[in-house]
Design a protein around this motif. Structure first.
Motif, PDB file in Angstrom:
ATOM      1  N   ALA A 456      61.907  29.393  53.970  1.00 35.17           N
ATOM      2  CA  ALA A 456      61.214  30.445  54.433  1.00 35.17           C
ATOM      3  C   ALA A 456      60.561  30.014  55.896  1.00 35.17           C
ATOM      4  N   ALA A 457      60.790  31.446  56.657  1.00 34.32           N
ATOM      5  CA  ALA A 457      60.381  31.219  58.355  1.00 34.32           C
ATOM      6  C   ALA A 457      58.987  31.471  57.932  1.00 34.32           C
ATOM      7  N   GLU A 458      58.599  32.778  57.004  1.00 36.46           N
ATOM      8  CA  GLU A 458      57.552  33.268  57.002  1.00 36.46           C
ATOM      9  C   GLU A 458      57.258  33.863  55.481  1.00 36.46           C
ATOM     10  N   ILE A 459      56.269  33.863  54.898  1.00 35.60           N
ATOM     11  CA  ILE A 459      55.831  34.349  53.611  1.00 35.60           C
ATOM     12  C   ILE A 459      54.790  35.390  53.549  1.00 35.60           C
ATOM     13  N   LEU A 460      55.208  36.731  53.119  1.00 31.53           N
ATOM     14  CA  LEU A 460      54.198  37.753  53.330  1.00 31.53           C
ATOM     15  C   LEU A 460      53.855  38.126  51.929  1.00 31.53           C
ATOM     16  N   GLU A 461      52.752  38.154  51.667  1.00 29.89           N
ATOM     17  CA  GLU A 461      52.110  38.862  50.201  1.00 29.89           C
ATOM     18  C   GLU A 461      51.763  40.310  50.295  1.00 29.89           C
ATOM     19  N   VAL A 462      52.641  40.984  49.312  1.00 24.23           N
ATOM     20  CA  VAL A 462      52.687  42.419  49.289  1.00 24.23           C
ATOM     21  C   VAL A 462      51.949  42.975  48.184  1.00 24.23           C
ATOM     22  N   SER A 463      51.214  43.923  48.617  1.00 22.78           N
ATOM     23  CA  SER A 463      50.563  44.923  47.744  1.00 22.78           C
ATOM     24  C   SER A 463      51.097  46.289  47.129  1.00 22.78           C
ATOM     25  N   ALA A 464      51.927  46.145  46.178  1.00 21.79           N
ATOM     26  CA  ALA A 464      52.491  47.461  45.642  1.00 21.79           C
ATOM     27  C   ALA A 464      51.970  47.863  44.275  1.00 21.79           C
ATOM     28  N   PRO A 465      51.992  49.101  43.952  1.00 21.32           N
ATOM     29  CA  PRO A 465      51.492  49.395  42.616  1.00 21.32           C
ATOM     30  C   PRO A 465      52.139  48.525  41.448  1.00 21.32           C
TER      31      PRO A 465
END
Length: 490
Positions: A456-465
């Motif tokens: 991974a170049a970057e890891i983004l944590e996502v908030s979705a329902p």
């Protein structure tokens, strides 16, 4: 010849998940009985049972006998019939054995059944009644265990993972094996105490700067004179019961005061920095926009609230819709649970174009409605492969029949068994080279990091329902003890 009986009985219960976790759900991961079946099913996996076997099999004066291995993906409350059947089988095996010198278990610590808020406590109490007060019973626990007095009273010693992702399950089991061996041989005399704090930790990797300090500290404390082991249990707030909270276990060699003081001191230190664990996640739209504009790839988007490892439905459509709306390209999505769509793809065959309502079928009022999509059926698979990287390395994963659907520039793996995609093999097994993708979307909160972080170049944590939010304040909890942080201003 000394005899050790051993077993796996694991479930992490999410009260927000609809339905029951019943016999078919355990069979989908594994439910095997008898020594031969257990050894064959778990062969090659770097997990607890194989550590138990690796430790005791070579010892000439010991025999270790696996009784059963029963494990389901995290999900709703466990059917009482499953619990009662498994508990009965274990007690029957104890009574039938000509000799038992110790019991070694692989548990989770956050099991809730239809009848019991504290599944592991009830199980350990039943086993203790079967063997008497003196025979050593030891068990491994997941880092997200909810500790109870009944668990601690009825076990001789409990050992929790240090790491999240749980890359040290094998090593944790070895800690338990050494303690059991030394106890049987009279070289140590375990005394266990625990301490809890009114703190619900969000689902957080132990690479978090504050947590990594405490991981180092629990290891250091375990090496102190007269200490055998110290482990931190984050708790699993989605079990939504009175035992869901931070806990610390301390096992000393015969010194109850040292064990109690160690557990109390460490748990208080963690509670004192509770505000450091507060999280702020990106919305699906924000995360997708950042991923599309990135200069280095792949960018990993972690759909943390629809994590099957926390018992989510795995068919939330929020992140996938954001990718489609943004016209993302070179994206691979793992996974959407939708057996109906998988069957439609199988019936149509590879190379067909299908129009389907994808996802959003289990709890649409929470996760969002199904997405109407037109997709190209690129590949089909049986959904079976072995993990390559450190998280459950070598374990046979079973996602059921899978279909790889191409929706414009997005490849979506649709599965028919709810399973957490821990390893990059989820893409490779169906013909995707993850290193060549710009965006990798994954339904996982932490375990994916052991594999995905390598590319991974970057890891983004996502908030979705979804039904497994990573923040306790979003989980609608009603049964936890109050006051407790962060639900209350402590």
């Amino acid at each position: 010849m000394k005899t050790i009986l051993t077993a796996v009985f694991r479930h992490e219960t999410n009260r927000n998940a609809p339905g029951l976790t019943d016999f078919p759900d355990f069979i989908n991961r594994y439910a095997v009985y008898g020594e031969t079946a257990v050894r064959e099913r778990l062969h090659g996996a770097r997990e607890e049972m194989n550590a138990f076997l690796d430790y005791f099999d070579p010892l000439d004066d010991y025999r270790i006998e696996p009784i059963l291995a029963v494990n389901a993906s995290p999900g709703p409350v466990v059917a009482q019939a499953v619990f009662d059947d498994t508990c009965r089988r274990l007690c029957d095996a104890i009574h039938a054995a000509p000799q038992v010198d110790g019991i070694l278990l692989c548990l989770h610590g956050a099991m809730v059944t239809e009848q019991y808020e504290d599944g592991e406590g009830e199980l350990l109490a039943a086993l203790r009644a079967a063997v008497g007060k003196d025979l050593p019973i030891m068990a491994t626990l997941d880092l997200h265990a909810n500790l109870s007095e009944k668990m601690v009273e009825n076990a001789t010693a409990l050992f929790a993972y240090y790491n999240n992702p749980h890359t040290d399950s094998y090593e944790t089991a070895m800690r338990a094996c050494r303690c059991l061996h030394n106890t049987i041989e009279g070289r140590c005399h375990p005394v266990m105490r625990f301490s809890t704090q009114p703190l619900l930790l969000p689902i957080t990797p132990t690479a978090h700067p504050i947590l990594s300090l405490f991981v180092n500290k629990e290891k250091q404390l375990s090496r102190r004179e007269h200490m055998i082991d110290v482990s931190i249990c984050h708790g699993f707030f989605l079990s939504d019961n009175p035992y869901a909270r931070l806990g610390v276990l301390a096992v000393s060699d015969g010194d109850a005061i040292l064990a109690r003081q160690t557990a109390q001191s460490l748990s208080r230190e963690i509670f004192d920095v509770r505000h450091a664990f507060d999280k702020k996640l990106l919305s699906a739209k924000q995360a997708v926009a950042r991923a599309i504009s990135a200069q280095k790839f792949p960018v990993v988007l972690a759909d943390v609230a629809d994590n099957p490892g926390s018992g989510a439905t795995v068919d939330s459509t929020g992140l996938l819709k954001a990718l489609i709306d943004a016209k993302a390209t070179d994206a691979a999505f793992a996974v959407i649970y939708d057996p109906e769509v998988v069957q439609t793809a199988i019936d149509a065959g590879v190379g067909a174009q299908i129009t389907v309502d994808l996802g959003g079928k289990t709890a649409p009022s929470i996760t969002g409605a199904p997405l109407r999509v037109t997709a190209y059926v690129e590949r089909l698979s049986d959904g079976q492969f072995r993990n390559r990287d450190e998280m459950a390395q070598g374990l046979l994963m079973k996602f059921g029949n899978c279909a790889l659907l191409k929706i414009d520039g997005i490849r979506v793996i649709v599965c028919s068994i709810r399973t957490q995609p821990w390893d990059l093999e989820i893409y490779r097994h169906i013909g995707i080279a993850p290193e060549q993708m710009k965006i990798l979307a994954v339904k996982s909160a932490a375990h994916f990091r052991a594999s995905f972080s390598k590319i991974a170049a970057e890891i983004l944590e996502v908030s979705a329902p979804a039904t497994a939010p990573s923040d306790p304040r979003d989980a609608g909890l009603t049964r936890v003890c109050r006051p407790i942080y962060p639900l209350d201003n402590l």
